[in-house]
Scaffold this motif. Structure first.
Motif, PDB file in Angstrom:
ATOM      1  N   LEU A 177       0.907  -1.191  -0.075  1.00 39.29           N
ATOM      2  CA  LEU A 177       0.052   0.187  -0.020  1.00 39.29           C
ATOM      3  C   LEU A 177       0.999   1.079   0.238  1.00 39.29           C
ATOM      4  N   LEU A 178       0.446   2.086  -0.971  1.00 36.54           N
ATOM      5  CA  LEU A 178       1.842   3.403  -1.188  1.00 36.54           C
ATOM      6  C   LEU A 178       0.997   4.759  -1.044  1.00 36.54           C
ATOM      7  N   GLY A 179       1.561   5.507  -0.185  1.00 32.74           N
ATOM      8  CA  GLY A 179       0.928   6.727   0.028  1.00 32.74           C
ATOM      9  C   GLY A 179       1.888   7.677  -0.446  1.00 32.74           C
ATOM     10  N   ILE A 180       1.656   8.832  -1.105  1.00 35.44           N
ATOM     11  CA  ILE A 180       2.613   9.859  -1.767  1.00 35.44           C
ATOM     12  C   ILE A 180       2.128  11.407  -1.165  1.00 35.44           C
ATOM     13  N   VAL A 181       3.119  11.834  -0.805  1.00 35.49           N
ATOM     14  CA  VAL A 181       3.154  13.317  -0.457  1.00 35.49           C
ATOM     15  C   VAL A 181       3.423  14.226  -1.415  1.00 35.49           C
ATOM     16  N   SER A 182       3.514  15.762  -1.408  1.00 37.57           N
ATOM     17  CA  SER A 182       3.641  16.614  -2.441  1.00 37.57           C
ATOM     18  C   SER A 182       5.043  16.657  -2.607  1.00 37.57           C
ATOM     19  N   ASP A 183       5.875  16.419  -1.409  1.00 36.50           N
ATOM     20  CA  ASP A 183       7.542  16.615  -1.469  1.00 36.50           C
ATOM     21  C   ASP A 183       7.949  15.288  -1.842  1.00 36.50           C
ATOM     22  N   ASP A 184       7.560  14.431  -2.207  1.00 39.47           N
ATOM     23  CA  ASP A 184       8.224  13.209  -2.548  1.00 39.47           C
ATOM     24  C   ASP A 184       9.255  13.413  -3.764  1.00 39.47           C
ATOM     25  N   ALA A 185       9.968  12.495  -4.113  1.00 37.48           N
ATOM     26  CA  ALA A 185      10.743  13.064  -5.378  1.00 37.48           C
ATOM     27  C   ALA A 185      11.216  11.572  -5.687  1.00 37.48           C
ATOM     28  N   ASP A 195       5.728 -12.358  -6.277  1.00 36.42           N
ATOM     29  CA  ASP A 195       5.407 -11.267  -7.121  1.00 36.42           C
ATOM     30  C   ASP A 195       4.997 -10.343  -6.302  1.00 36.42           C
ATOM     31  N   ILE A 196       4.515  -8.865  -6.824  1.00 36.29           N
ATOM     32  CA  ILE A 196       4.163  -7.665  -5.997  1.00 36.29           C
ATOM     33  C   ILE A 196       3.116  -7.128  -6.853  1.00 36.29           C
ATOM     34  N   ILE A 197       1.962  -6.892  -5.557  1.00 37.15           N
ATOM     35  CA  ILE A 197       0.972  -5.964  -6.020  1.00 37.15           C
ATOM     36  C   ILE A 197       1.095  -4.471  -5.417  1.00 37.15           C
ATOM     37  N   VAL A 198       1.109  -3.637  -6.060  1.00 37.60           N
ATOM     38  CA  VAL A 198       1.042  -2.185  -5.686  1.00 37.60           C
ATOM     39  C   VAL A 198      -0.129  -1.444  -5.621  1.00 37.60           C
ATOM     40  N   VAL A 199      -0.623  -1.002  -4.404  1.00 35.45           N
ATOM     41  CA  VAL A 199      -1.977  -0.364  -4.569  1.00 35.45           C
ATOM     42  C   VAL A 199      -1.826   1.081  -3.835  1.00 35.45           C
ATOM     43  N   SER A 200      -2.153   2.196  -4.645  1.00 34.51           N
ATOM     44  CA  SER A 200      -2.141   3.558  -4.192  1.00 34.51           C
ATOM     45  C   SER A 200      -2.997   3.748  -2.987  1.00 34.51           C
ATOM     46  N   GLN A 201      -2.616   4.251  -1.869  1.00 35.22           N
ATOM     47  CA  GLN A 201      -3.472   4.709  -0.807  1.00 35.22           C
ATOM     48  C   GLN A 201      -3.157   6.075  -0.156  1.00 35.22           C
ATOM     49  N   PHE A 202      -3.959   6.790  -0.473  1.00 37.49           N
ATOM     50  CA  PHE A 202      -3.610   8.337  -0.005  1.00 37.49           C
ATOM     51  C   PHE A 202      -3.755   8.319   1.527  1.00 37.49           C
ATOM     52  N   THR A 203      -4.777   7.532   2.128  1.00 39.54           N
ATOM     53  CA  THR A 203      -5.221   7.669   3.582  1.00 39.54           C
ATOM     54  C   THR A 203      -4.147   7.145   4.336  1.00 39.54           C
ATOM     55  N   LEU A 204      -3.019   6.664   3.775  1.00 40.84           N
ATOM     56  CA  LEU A 204      -1.760   6.399   4.702  1.00 40.84           C
ATOM     57  C   LEU A 204      -1.162   7.739   5.301  1.00 40.84           C
ATOM     58  N   HIS A 205      -1.499   8.693   4.709  1.00 35.37           N
ATOM     59  CA  HIS A 205      -1.036  10.015   5.019  1.00 35.37           C
ATOM     60  C   HIS A 205      -2.099  11.052   6.051  1.00 35.37           C
ATOM     61  N   ALA A 206      -3.001  10.014   6.371  1.00 43.21           N
ATOM     62  CA  ALA A 206      -4.277  10.784   7.497  1.00 43.21           C
ATOM     63  C   ALA A 206      -3.704  11.501   8.732  1.00 43.21           C
ATOM     64  N   ASN A 207      -3.852  12.761   8.929  1.00 45.77           N
ATOM     65  CA  ASN A 207      -3.385  13.377  10.066  1.00 45.77           C
ATOM     66  C   ASN A 207      -4.752  13.096  11.079  1.00 45.77           C
ATOM     67  N   THR A 208      -4.552  12.570  12.108  1.00 42.15           N
ATOM     68  CA  THR A 208      -5.773  12.190  13.000  1.00 42.15           C
ATOM     69  C   THR A 208      -5.493  13.160  14.437  1.00 42.15           C
TER      70      THR A 208
END
Length: 150
Positions: free
Chosen positions: A30-38, A72-85
């Motif tokens: 499960l992969l989460g990306i933020v705007s300053d990733d490069a 093998d690998i499955i990659v799934v995008s998941q923006f919720t990994l960067h949730a601020n709680t």
């Protein structure tokens, strides 16, 4: 980038009733990306993932990598990994990258992972409502954040 890596004996992704990805032994990421990733985050994370020794050797000790295991690998995008709680009961996803930033990084990560692993990577669909099924093997679940490389 933040990744939740799960060693699985099988995993699949279904979208609108259609199975779009399925693997036996390997990794569900499960992969989460933020705007300053490069791009250096992409290569570092891919290398770490492909070489991480989380698969058992002949003695049952976690000494083998996904490459050693030929999994093998499955990659799934998941923006919720960067949730601020921190505040209230509704998570904030303001740190998650917008699609115009996240999609190219997600696609580049998959290409890098394919290059590092030497085989095709299966994926979900960026931004889709997905059903992810898995049997976690171990269980083994590891969280990696490229902001904590050092």
């Amino acid at each position: 980038m933040k990744a939740v890596i799960q060693r699985v004996s099988q995993a699949s992704v279904t979208i609108n009733g259609k199975k779009v990805a399925a693997i036996k032994s390997g990794l569900l990421v499960l992969l989460g990306i933020v705007s300053d990733d490069a791009t250096d985050d992409i290569s570092w994370l891919s290398n770490k993932m492909v070489n991480m020794r989380i698969f058992p050797d002949a003695e049952g000790v976690m000494n083998n990598s996904i490459s050693d295991n030929h999994g093998d690998i499955i990659v799934v995008s998941q923006f919720t990994l960067h949730a601020n709680t921190k505040k209230g009961n509704r998570p904030s996803y303001i740190k998650a990258a917008k699609p115009d930033v996240a999609i190219p990084l997600y696609q580049s990560f998959i290409k890098q992972l394919e290059s590092d692993l030497g085989k095709p990577i299966q994926t979900g669909e960026f931004g889709a409502d997905m059903e992810v099924a898995l049997i976690n093997d171990g269980p083994v679940t590891i969280i990696i954040d490229t902001k904590n490389k050092d």
